[in-house]
Design an enzyme around this catalytic site. Structure first.
Site, PDB file in Angstrom:
ATOM      1  N   CYS A 145      67.787  28.231   1.061  1.00 31.42           N
ATOM      2  CA  CYS A 145      67.444  27.545   2.311  1.00 31.42           C
ATOM      3  C   CYS A 145      67.428  26.036   2.124  1.00 31.42           C
ATOM      4  O   CYS A 145      67.668  25.284   3.070  1.00 31.42           O
ATOM      5  CB  CYS A 145      66.105  28.035   2.851  1.00 31.42           C
ATOM      6  N   HIS A 410      59.852  27.476   1.974  1.00 33.26           N
ATOM      7  CA  HIS A 410      61.082  27.700   2.742  1.00 33.26           C
ATOM      8  C   HIS A 410      61.456  26.421   3.472  1.00 33.26           C
ATOM      9  O   HIS A 410      60.594  25.636   3.879  1.00 33.26           O
ATOM     10  CB  HIS A 410      60.841  28.839   3.739  1.00 33.26           C
TER      11      HIS A 410
END
Length: 459
Positions: A145, A410
């Site tokens: 990510c 994330h």
């Protein structure tokens, strides 16, 4: 033999199978069913006769049924090792066999229906008329990510980079998988090999630096001299050169800083000009306890506070003594930055990660930032030489880090395209609004220079 039980969910994202009980749930960052399954599994056992093995907290591991990557919720990280009996690999082989079984045609049919359904969901009502979403997500290849968020923000190596950026705004598929670019990154940037979480800002700098170097050497038969000739319309004083060369990377992201150092003993002044592709800004210490925009205690930290802290006069401490050429020894000194040349795309990195004695902690402070009209004139070395509108910038992208540490958590990104804001969460792309963007705890901000109005419009 593994029996896969599916939880009813409207999500068509990658299913994750629990390696403890073999139940299947939707993607980890979609509706949260896989996470809820993990949380339910952590409920303490009330049986008084529970064994010592039951008292231990389990590492609930799940596997992506599409990429076969494994993830542990307790560790908040992807898993690369296997059990002594190789059970994880056996699950992978079983899933691959299912993929190649007699049910393949039926699975393709269902997948096609899901893709068509996803494409239909990309049709939106805007001002009473139907319009396409025209944006495509990037699949997470295993803790990638950090890479996806940067690529989705830049949207502005080289061949694979071009292919990936072109695919981002076509909107004709559920998600694009940037595997080719990812493997090129592995090849030329050894620091990013493996599936562990990486720092998005560090990746962005490596990416821009390698693009700059590759463009200097020529690309697809285009020589370095031709690339430099494209920038010949810029005067030498306005050109940002890194390693003695100018490319499209420096033409877009390149600016110039003036670093002034003054000896506090003899008053000798030293000036140095440094090119930059981004500015890394500290979050002032007095704001580091304010975590949300709506928190009332104390003043709000703004992007201007961070910029002012970067350009304010600073007295260097004992560990940063300046070597004065007149005194011929290290002396106490002051330092100040000025911006001599602003870039077309201004990239501002908020330094949210700081090393302590043993750990790298995250500064979770909310920093208020403008979506339009960021005025950089007061930070220029010679503001009188700039026009009234040449220093104004408008926001086009934001990278956000979710979680507590740089090695975990994330990354997602917000990006503006054709007057609308989109939220990129790996393969998931949703339309959002300016209010939501403004509430984000930004890690990296991308601003574009506002074009000057034609003379006729100024009259």
């Amino acid at each position: 033999r593994y029996h896969l039980m599916s939880l009813l969910c409207r999500s068509n994202k990658s299913p994750w199978v629990c390696l403890t009980c073999s139940s299947v749930h939707c993607g980890r960052y979609v509706n949260g069913h896989a996470k809820k399954h993990y949380e339910d599994a952590q409920i303490p056992i009330t049986n008084h006769k529970k064994t010592e093995k039951q008292e231990k907290v389990q590492h609930t591991v799940c596997m992506d049924c599409s990429s076969y990557s494994t993830y542990c919720y307790r560790c908040d990280d992807f898993v690369v090792n296997d059990t002594k009996l190789g059970l994880v690999q056996k699950v992978r082989e079983h899933l691959q066999n299912l993929e190649n079984s007699a049910f393949t045609s039926d699975r393709h049919r269902k997948r096609k229906l899901l893709e068509n359904s996803s494409l239909n969901s990309k049709l939106l009502k805007v001002n009473g008329s139907t319009t396409a979403l025209c944006a495509t997500g990037l699949r997470n290849l295993g803790n990638t990510c950090f890479m996806n968020a940067i690529l989705q923000s830049l949207s502005s190596l080289v061949e694979e980079f071009r292919k990936t950026l072109c695919a981002l705004w076509q909107g004709n598929q559920t998600a694009f998988s940037p595997e080719s670019l990812f493997y090129v990154v592995w090849k030329i940037m050894p620091n990013f090999r493996g599936y562990q979480q990486q720092d998005a800002h560090e990746f962005m700098r490596y990416l821009l630096d390698h693009l700059h170097l590759e463009l200097q050497g020529g690309f697809n038969g285009v020589s370095r001299s031709v690339i430099l000739q494209e920038n010949s319309n810029l005067s030498a004083s306005n050109k940002c050169c890194i390693n003695g060369a100018s490319t499209v990377v420096t033409a877009i992201f390149g600016g110039i800083l003036q670093n002034e150092v003054n000896c506090l003993i003899c008053g000798t002044e030293s000036r140095k000009f440094d090119p930059f592709l981004d500015l890394s800004l500290d979050i002032p210490s007095q704001f580091r306890n304010k975590r949300t925009k709506n928190q009332e205690s104390g003043p709000m930290c703004t992007l201007r506070d961070c910029l002012r802290s970067f350009t304010d006069l600073e007295e260097l401490d004992e560990t940063e003594l300046y070597m004065c050429h007149k005194c011929k020894k290290k002396q106490k000194s002051t330092k100040k930055f000025w911006i001599q040349k602003l870039p077309k795309v201004l990239c501002l990195h908020l330094k949210r990660f700081h090393w302590t004695a043993y750990l790298r902690n995250k500064v979770d402070t909310y920093v208020e930032f403008p979506l339009r009209g960021l005025d950089m004139k007061c930070y220029l070395l010679e503001p009188e030489n700039s026009g009234p509108e040449s220093c104004l910038y408008d926001l086009v992208a934001v990278v956000v880090h979710h979680g507590s540490g740089v090695g975990s958590g994330h990354y997602t990104a917000y990006a503006a395209h054709e007057g609308r804001w989109f939220h990129f969460n790996d393969s998931t792309v949703t339309l959002t609004d300016e209010e939501t963007v403004g509430k984000a705890k930004a890690y990296i901000l991308f601003y574009v220079e506002r074009p000057a109005k034609p003379a006729a419009e100024k009259l």
